[in-house]
Motif scaffolding. Sequence first.
Motif, PDB file in Angstrom:
ATOM      1  N   ASP A  41      46.496  38.432  39.484  1.00 31.89           N
ATOM      2  CA  ASP A  41      46.159  39.779  39.950  1.00 31.89           C
ATOM      3  C   ASP A  41      47.231  40.787  39.539  1.00 31.89           C
ATOM      4  O   ASP A  41      46.916  41.898  39.101  1.00 31.89           O
ATOM      5  CB  ASP A  41      45.991  39.796  41.472  1.00 31.89           C
ATOM      6  CG  ASP A  41      44.759  39.027  41.925  1.00 31.89           C
ATOM      7  OD1 ASP A  41      43.874  38.768  41.080  1.00 31.89           O
ATOM      8  OD2 ASP A  41      44.692  38.686  43.125  1.00 31.89           O
ATOM      9  N   ARG A  64      46.991  41.494  35.783  1.00 39.12           N
ATOM     10  CA  ARG A  64      45.862  42.394  35.497  1.00 39.12           C
ATOM     11  C   ARG A  64      46.171  43.822  35.946  1.00 39.12           C
ATOM     12  O   ARG A  64      45.829  44.789  35.268  1.00 39.12           O
ATOM     13  CB  ARG A  64      44.608  41.871  36.177  1.00 39.12           C
ATOM     14  CG  ARG A  64      44.083  40.609  35.523  1.00 39.12           C
ATOM     15  CD  ARG A  64      42.800  40.118  36.163  1.00 39.12           C
ATOM     16  NE  ARG A  64      42.414  38.848  35.575  1.00 39.12           N
ATOM     17  CZ  ARG A  64      42.268  37.720  36.253  1.00 39.12           C
ATOM     18  NH1 ARG A  64      42.450  37.698  37.564  1.00 39.12           N
ATOM     19  NH2 ARG A  64      41.927  36.612  35.632  1.00 39.12           N
ATOM     20  N   GLU A  65      46.822  43.965  37.097  1.00 39.24           N
ATOM     21  CA  GLU A  65      47.197  45.290  37.594  1.00 39.24           C
ATOM     22  C   GLU A  65      48.189  45.961  36.641  1.00 39.24           C
ATOM     23  O   GLU A  65      48.064  47.147  36.333  1.00 39.24           O
ATOM     24  CB  GLU A  65      47.821  45.141  38.982  1.00 39.24           C
ATOM     25  CG  GLU A  65      48.283  46.431  39.604  1.00 39.24           C
ATOM     26  CD  GLU A  65      48.978  46.194  40.940  1.00 39.24           C
ATOM     27  OE1 GLU A  65      49.766  47.072  41.333  1.00 39.24           O
ATOM     28  OE2 GLU A  65      48.751  45.147  41.574  1.00 39.24           O
ATOM     29  N   TYR A  66      49.159  45.206  36.162  1.00 38.07           N
ATOM     30  CA  TYR A  66      50.137  45.743  35.218  1.00 38.07           C
ATOM     31  C   TYR A  66      49.455  46.161  33.919  1.00 38.07           C
ATOM     32  O   TYR A  66      49.797  47.187  33.337  1.00 38.07           O
ATOM     33  CB  TYR A  66      51.216  44.698  34.937  1.00 38.07           C
ATOM     34  CG  TYR A  66      52.301  45.198  34.026  1.00 38.07           C
ATOM     35  CD1 TYR A  66      53.328  45.988  34.514  1.00 38.07           C
ATOM     36  CD2 TYR A  66      52.286  44.905  32.671  1.00 38.07           C
ATOM     37  CE1 TYR A  66      54.318  46.461  33.684  1.00 38.07           C
ATOM     38  CE2 TYR A  66      53.267  45.376  31.830  1.00 38.07           C
ATOM     39  CZ  TYR A  66      54.285  46.149  32.342  1.00 38.07           C
ATOM     40  OH  TYR A  66      55.253  46.621  31.510  1.00 38.07           O
ATOM     41  N   LYS A  67      48.483  45.378  33.479  1.00 39.35           N
ATOM     42  CA  LYS A  67      47.758  45.709  32.252  1.00 39.35           C
ATOM     43  C   LYS A  67      47.024  47.043  32.404  1.00 39.35           C
ATOM     44  O   LYS A  67      47.014  47.862  31.491  1.00 39.35           O
ATOM     45  CB  LYS A  67      46.769  44.594  31.916  1.00 39.35           C
ATOM     46  CG  LYS A  67      46.014  44.821  30.634  1.00 39.35           C
ATOM     47  CD  LYS A  67      45.060  43.681  30.355  1.00 39.35           C
ATOM     48  CE  LYS A  67      44.253  43.948  29.103  1.00 39.35           C
ATOM     49  NZ  LYS A  67      43.269  42.896  28.865  1.00 39.35           N
ATOM     50  N   GLN A  68      46.430  47.269  33.557  1.00 36.32           N
ATOM     51  CA  GLN A  68      45.728  48.531  33.791  1.00 36.32           C
ATOM     52  C   GLN A  68      46.707  49.706  33.853  1.00 36.32           C
ATOM     53  O   GLN A  68      46.441  50.778  33.321  1.00 36.32           O
ATOM     54  CB  GLN A  68      44.929  48.469  35.085  1.00 36.32           C
ATOM     55  CG  GLN A  68      43.716  47.574  35.002  1.00 36.32           C
ATOM     56  CD  GLN A  68      43.007  47.451  36.338  1.00 36.32           C
ATOM     57  OE1 GLN A  68      43.522  47.876  37.368  1.00 36.32           O
ATOM     58  NE2 GLN A  68      41.825  46.862  36.320  1.00 36.32           N
ATOM     59  N   LYS A  69      47.848  49.513  34.498  1.00 41.16           N
ATOM     60  CA  LYS A  69      48.828  50.590  34.638  1.00 41.16           C
ATOM     61  C   LYS A  69      49.496  50.936  33.312  1.00 41.16           C
ATOM     62  O   LYS A  69      49.862  52.079  33.081  1.00 41.16           O
ATOM     63  CB  LYS A  69      49.909  50.206  35.650  1.00 41.16           C
ATOM     64  CG  LYS A  69      49.442  50.235  37.077  1.00 41.16           C
ATOM     65  CD  LYS A  69      50.590  49.894  37.993  1.00 41.16           C
ATOM     66  CE  LYS A  69      50.198  49.953  39.441  1.00 41.16           C
ATOM     67  NZ  LYS A  69      51.333  49.639  40.326  1.00 41.16           N
ATOM     68  N   SER A  70      49.675  49.954  32.452  1.00 40.63           N
ATOM     69  CA  SER A  70      50.400  50.193  31.204  1.00 40.63           C
ATOM     70  C   SER A  70      49.488  50.662  30.080  1.00 40.63           C
ATOM     71  O   SER A  70      49.929  50.762  28.942  1.00 40.63           O
ATOM     72  CB  SER A  70      51.128  48.919  30.777  1.00 40.63           C
ATOM     73  OG  SER A  70      50.198  47.910  30.450  1.00 40.63           O
ATOM     74  N   ALA A  71      48.253  50.980  30.370  1.00 37.71           N
ATOM     75  CA  ALA A  71      47.306  51.366  29.328  1.00 37.71           C
ATOM     76  C   ALA A  71      47.686  52.687  28.664  1.00 37.71           C
ATOM     77  O   ALA A  71      47.385  52.905  27.505  1.00 37.71           O
ATOM     78  CB  ALA A  71      45.898  51.456  29.909  1.00 37.71           C
TER      79      ALA A  71
END
Length: 106
Positions: free
Chosen positions: A41, A44-51
């Motif tokens: 989780d 995935r959260e980091y991936k969304q924030k670093s977009a």
Amino acid sequence: MLSQSLLSGMRVLRTEARRNFGIVAPALNKASDPIQQLFLDKVREYKQKSAGGKLVDSNPDIERELKTELDRVAKQFGSDGKTDMLKFPEFQFPDVKVDPITQAPQ
């Protein structure tokens, strides 16, 4: 002899494929362990924030510190202020004209 080596190779290939699938499959499925699920989780959260390509969870102090460090590095390495210090430099290697080698008469 050839058939024996082929069978041996097939066994090794099958074992390697099974091992690789065994390693990757848990990451693709929902984790059964709560710690693994929490880790997935967070990833995935980091991936969304670093977009956006910016720092994740930064505040004005961190942004100011980044700017200060980039200015210091630019001054240290002689940037003119227009150069983007975050970009990898582009190198140009011009072709050098080489004189042909001539053999001396023997």
